[in-house]
Design a protein around this motif. Structure first.
Motif, mmCIF file in Angstrom:
data_model
loop_
_atom_site.group_PDB
_atom_site.id
_atom_site.type_symbol
_atom_site.label_atom_id
_atom_site.label_comp_id
_atom_site.label_asym_id
_atom_site.label_seq_id
_atom_site.Cartn_x
_atom_site.Cartn_y
_atom_site.Cartn_z
ATOM 1 N N LEU A 96 0.932 -1.090 -0.072
ATOM 2 C CA LEU A 96 0.043 0.003 0.013
ATOM 3 C C LEU A 96 0.872 1.274 0.004
ATOM 4 O O LEU A 96 0.462 2.201 -0.750
ATOM 5 N N ALA A 97 1.998 1.301 0.677
ATOM 6 C CA ALA A 97 2.725 2.610 0.865
ATOM 7 C C ALA A 97 3.161 3.206 -0.133
ATOM 8 O O ALA A 97 3.225 4.107 -0.407
ATOM 9 N N ASP A 98 3.906 2.087 -1.020
ATOM 10 C CA ASP A 98 4.534 2.678 -2.332
ATOM 11 C C ASP A 98 3.892 2.195 -3.481
ATOM 12 O O ASP A 98 4.327 2.299 -4.744
ATOM 13 N N ASN A 99 2.361 1.760 -3.351
ATOM 14 C CA ASN A 99 1.465 1.422 -4.363
ATOM 15 C C ASN A 99 2.320 0.452 -5.697
ATOM 16 O O ASN A 99 2.084 0.884 -6.771
ATOM 17 N N VAL A 100 3.020 -0.383 -5.068
ATOM 18 C CA VAL A 100 3.407 -1.530 -5.734
ATOM 19 C C VAL A 100 3.025 -2.927 -5.710
ATOM 20 O O VAL A 100 2.661 -3.488 -4.585
ATOM 21 N N VAL A 101 2.900 -3.775 -6.840
ATOM 22 C CA VAL A 101 2.367 -5.144 -6.823
ATOM 23 C C VAL A 101 3.410 -5.962 -6.933
ATOM 24 O O VAL A 101 4.431 -5.699 -7.915
ATOM 25 N N HIS A 102 3.894 -6.720 -5.959
ATOM 26 C CA HIS A 102 4.976 -7.468 -5.870
ATOM 27 C C HIS A 102 4.658 -9.137 -6.220
ATOM 28 O O HIS A 102 3.596 -9.551 -5.841
ATOM 29 N N LEU A 103 5.284 -9.763 -7.094
ATOM 30 C CA LEU A 103 5.262 -11.014 -7.267
ATOM 31 C C LEU A 103 6.424 -11.955 -7.124
ATOM 32 O O LEU A 103 7.379 -11.626 -7.317
ATOM 33 N N TRP A 104 6.363 -13.221 -6.192
ATOM 34 C CA TRP A 104 7.194 -13.983 -5.848
ATOM 35 C C TRP A 104 7.099 -15.350 -6.553
ATOM 36 O O TRP A 104 5.774 -15.727 -6.763
ATOM 37 N N ASP A 105 7.990 -16.300 -6.727
ATOM 38 C CA ASP A 105 7.793 -17.769 -7.027
ATOM 39 C C ASP A 105 7.663 -18.476 -5.805
ATOM 40 O O ASP A 105 8.319 -18.351 -4.670
ATOM 41 N N VAL A 106 6.397 -19.188 -5.932
ATOM 42 C CA VAL A 106 5.906 -20.093 -4.922
ATOM 43 C C VAL A 106 7.069 -21.085 -4.684
ATOM 44 O O VAL A 106 7.214 -21.415 -3.376
#
Length: 349
Positions: A203-213
């Protein structure tokens, strides 16, 4: 509640009306909902202030609820989901608060337990907590196969995504925005339909993060140039990411990390909830302002608006049935409307 108030989602022979209304106490602008895989049950919960998950039988109109052993009520931040199902509905994950061990004055919208329940009986399968002190969790997600559960945790310096193996009940990963401790708080978490990616909104930096499961490595990030990003939905093939912001909806290509298009609301209305049909083609959004709401449907392939329906009350949760023939919509008036999608499209044409 009488069965005559419903149409059968499969045969459609029980009722010829285009819309059926259900009176549901949990419906509000912060309500969310999901259909069971066979379309015969509709789960409804309030993501902000609810204390139970209610289930509606879409064929006979009966209602049941799970309120125990959810300790202290379902707790989640606005835009997050404190409730999640796996694809087969074998497991229900819930963020819940324990008043005896959690100070709600710190983070009013977080809970300090992740409970895995049997969605049929409501019985608790396992309760997960962090071994280190924190202020609690505010969102939860289950991988499609039910193997992993991920939760957004809040602490006094920021937050992280915790991921457990459901079978071994062991914590397998702590996911951060970067390789070092970050002050970012995550408000939404979800898995891609292929089970390979876990995604979260910072929320703070308005970024969507994606990680490998599997490797837990950062895959990519999507920086949203507009208002507060608060919900994310993958297409069924996991190639498209739909991001809900306060003022619009953005469609992104996961591999190229390029924005394909932006879908706008009318009259400056705030986007409240989104849902993507099982074909990955039709997107529904509920919107609101202080006195009214609007239901919008788009073809995300070409960005064409195919439905705009106006209401005199604000709108909340929205969900497609698995066969894409029915759309459920939650209104702040406390009602759920079940629409026949083809009739919505015809009314617009």
């Amino acid at each position: 509640m009488e069965a005559a108030a419903f149409f059968d989602l499969h045969s459609r022979s029980a009722d010829s009306r285009d819309v059926v209304t259900i009176h549901a106490g949990l419906c509000s602008i912060t309500a969310d909902m999901e259909f069971s895989p066979d379309g015969r049950r509709l789960a409804v919960w309030d993501s902000f202030s609810g204390s139970r998950v209610e289930f509606f039988d879409t064929v006979n109109g009966s209602r049941s609820g799970i309120s125990s052993p959810i300790t202290g009520g379902v707790s989640g931040a606005l835009g997050s989901s404190p409730v999640a199902f796996d694809r087969a509905w074998r497991t229900l994950a819930i963020v819940s608060a324990s008043p005896t061990s959690f100070t709600k004055a710190a983070i009013p919208s977080a809970g300090n337990n992740v409970q895995l329940l049997d969605p049929v009986t409501g019985g608790e399968v396992v309760r997960l907590r962090d071994e280190y002190p924190s202020l609690g969790f505010n969102a939860v997600a289950l991988s499609p196969d039910g193997r992993y559960v991920a939760a957004s945790e809040v602490d006094d310096v920021g937050g992280e995504i915790l991921m457990w193996d459901v079978i071994t009940r062991k914590l397998v990963a702590r996911l951060l925005p970067s390789s070092t401790v970050d002050s970012t708080q995550f408000d939404t978490v979800t898995f891609s339909p292929d089970g390979k990616i876990v995604a979260a909104v910072a929320l703070a930096d308005n970024v969507v993060h994606l990680w490998d499961v599997n490797t837990h490595a950062k895959v990519s990030t999507f920086r949203i140039p507009t208002d507060w990003a608060r919900a994310i939905v993958f297409s069924p093939d996991s190639r498209i990411l739909v991001i809900e912001t306060v003022s619009d909806i953005q469609v992104w290509d996961v591999n190229s990390r390029k924005k394909l298009r932006t879908l706008s609301t009318d009259f400056g209305m705030e986007v409240q909830n989104i849902a993507l049909g099982s074909d990955g083609r039709i997107l529904a959004a509920s919107t609101r302002d202080s006195t009214a709401g609007e239901l919008l449907l788009w073809d995300i392939g070409n960005g064409k608006r195919i439905t705009d329906r106006h209401y005199t009350t604000a709108l909340g949760g929205v969900a497609f049935s698995p066969d894409r023939k029915t759309l459920a919509l939650c209104a702040d008036s406390g009602t759920i409307s079940l629409y026949k999608v083809d009739r919505l499209r015809q009314a617009h044409d």
